[in-house]
Scaffold this active site. Structure first.
Site, PDB file in Angstrom:
ATOM      1  N   THR A 343      28.244   1.851  15.876  1.00 55.41           N
ATOM      2  CA  THR A 343      28.048   0.743  15.860  1.00 55.41           C
ATOM      3  C   THR A 343      29.550  -0.567  15.107  1.00 55.41           C
ATOM      4  OG1 THR A 343      25.691   0.340  15.816  1.00 55.41           O
ATOM      5  CG2 THR A 343      26.264  -2.037  15.664  1.00 55.41           C
ATOM      6  N   GLY A 425      24.873   2.621  12.243  1.00 53.56           N
ATOM      7  CA  GLY A 425      24.329   3.995  11.716  1.00 53.56           C
ATOM      8  C   GLY A 425      23.031   4.109  12.654  1.00 53.56           C
TER       9      GLY A 425
END
Length: 529
Positions: A343, A425
């Site tokens: 991300t 993450g």
């Protein structure tokens, strides 16, 4: 990846992002009179070019925005499953594949999120200005970062075999690009230009949408032109909770924003201890477990949820009861199933008081692995998280929105400060948010130090299947011993590592001053003026 950074400070505005070129793209928009929303669109577009292993316009995105007048609102650019994405499509399979055409089973919502954010904003810069730097970087090329090269090498075997243009774009010389090699994406540059000329809505309607749908169909994806045309962004109210250190906001379901809020709300009820001491880490890890248990029972597409997150957050007694389940000396046995995901989180604040927390992703590195030949768009595999089941949590249904690990955080302090913070993450996102916020707000740590300091992660991320309590070096030796004695399955992972995510944070003070920080685990920069 750098190891020494200082908190950036300024008076006019600030941007933070996990790649310095994206931060500078956003800062230049602020310097040209743009709003924080406009700056974040510029950052988002630039990240799609310079960090294509982490994000892209073929993914989803979520926004939490605090306006200068104090109003907080949210935007979800989140696509649902294709009409053809039902159980019959996956007959004979135990799960949705992680890569390939059947993994590309949801509409990409990122561009709709940009459009909704700009429509609700009072900025005046034209779209071609906002996408200027992204287009330039896609055309001229950018140097591949060490992290990007490592991912390309590790994931190349499973990506280059996918149908589409992955190999021609990301392995033009017949091998994964190495650190320092120049990545050029002329197809993506042309697509960004088309968006400027035809409007952001053209991603879902018109000639560009037709090209996208034709490529998806040719590559075997179930996402159709009618699925694209039916897509709409959503504007759900961000759930929020009051704590002794401010009112916290995050994204509504189908994201795990509720888990991020729960962790800090529960930790607020525990003994304080010392910053980065046993009580701090143990308390947050155990609060994480309680939050994840609630999340995994209740959180998903809001149309299928039976519990209202805001009702729980408003119920002090219920939160007290959850906090009471936390043993201050012993770890709750674990693991539970974990979530994957890569991300990009980023944020901006402007001189008008607008503060934006934003996150977007294609889920796995390079998403489904499908790179569309006509547009250069890498399509997400977020729908690979669906369960192939008739009923229950995150069960695959046409038009259903998949559960998202993405969640942008924002906090309002009683003294008028506004903080935006977040990270990439997967399952580590709410845990890193909790570490950063608690260090800064509860213990008074400098903003950059709160991000640079060693971190921990319960569960898995970045493709690691273990569900241990992973913890970096740098804590006091007795802390590791105390965590082990309490029953935590501690796994020492060495010095700071990208496993812990690419975090960032900005704070706007009531006098107009701004400060920001970025993660030394990333290639980022906090840019202020």
């Amino acid at each position: 990846m750098q190891t020494a950074k200082e908190t950036a400070r300024g008076e006019g505005g600030i941007v933070t992002a996990p790649h310095y070129l994206a931060s500078r793209a956003g800062l230049s928009v602020l310097q040209d009179g743009g709003t924080a929303v406009e700056a974040c669109v510029a950052v988002a577009a630039a990240l799609a070019v310079v960090y294509p292993h982490m994000t892209g316009i073929g993914g989803d995105g979520f926004w939490v925005i605090r306006e200068g007048d104090g109003r907080v609102h949210g935007i979800h650019g989140c696509g649902g499953a294709a009409e053809k994405a039902d159980l019959s499509l996956y007959a004979g399979l135990d799960a949705v594949p992680w890569r390939g055409p059947l993994a590309a089973n949801t509409v990409a919502g990122t561009i709709s999120g940009w459009q909704a954010a700009l429509q609700s904003d009072d900025g005046s810069l034209p779209l071609e200005r906002l996408l200027r730097d992204a287009i330039a970087h896609a055309e001229a090329g950018v140097a591949v970062t060490r992290g990007g090269a490592e991912i390309a090498a590790a994931k190349g075997p499973e990506l280059r075999i996918q149908p589409g243009a992955y190999a021609s774009v990301f392995e033009p010389d017949g091998r994964p690009l190495r650190e320092g090699d120049v990545l050029r994406q002329p197809l993506l540059a042309a697509t960004l230009r088309r968006l400027c000329e035809e409007g952001l809505e053209s991603f879902y309607h018109g000639a560009l949408a037709a090209d996208i749908a034709a490529d998806l169909a040719a590559l075997g994806s179930p996402v159709s032109a009618s699925d694209m045309a039916a897509h709409r962004p959503a504007r759900p109210a961000p759930p929020h909770v009051r704590t002794s250190h401010g009112t916290l906001y995050n994204a509504a379901p189908p994201t795990q924003g509720m888990a991020s809020l729960l962790i800090l709300a529960l930790f607020d009820r525990l003994q304080k201890g010392q910053c980065d001491g046993f009580d701090h880490i143990h308390g947050l890890v155990e609060a994480t477990k309680q939050a994840f248990l609630w999340r995994d029972r209740h959180c998903g597409d809001p149309q299928y949820m039976e519990s209202d997150p805001q009702d729980l957050l408003d119920d002090a007694g219920a939160l007290d009861a959850m906090a009471a389940r936390i043993d201050p000396a012993h770890a709750l046995p674990w693991p539970q199933p974990s979530q994957w995901g890569d991300t990009c989180w980023f944020a901006a604040a402007d001189g008008r008081g607008q503060v934006v927390s934003c996150i977007q992703s294609t889920y796995f590195e390079f998403g489904s692995g499908l790179v569309l030949p006509r547009s250069g768009i890498t399509w997400q595999n977020r729908g690979a998280s669906f369960r192939l089941a008739e009923t229950g949590w995150n069960a695959l249904r046409p038009f259903r929105k998949p559960f998202h690990t993405l969640n942008p955080a924002l906090a309002l302090f009683e003294d008028g400060r506004v903080m935006a913070y977040g990270t990439m993450g997967g399952e580590g996102q709410p845990q890193t948010q909790a570490a950063i916020f608690s260090r800064y707000a509860r213990y008074g740590m400098d903003l950059q130090d709160a991000i640079s300091a060693p971190r921990w992660l319960l569960g898995r991320t970045w493709g690691d299947p273990s569900t241990t309590l992973k913890i970096e070096d740098g804590f006091a030796p007795e802390v590791y011993d105390a965590l082990i004695a309490a029953g935590h399955d501690v796994e020492r992972v060495g010095p700071i590592t990208a496993m812990m995510g690419h975090a960032g944070a900005i704070v706007r003070h009531p006098d107009g001053g701004v400060e920001g920080a970025t993660d030394p685990r990333s290639d980022g920069e906090a840019s202020a003026w």
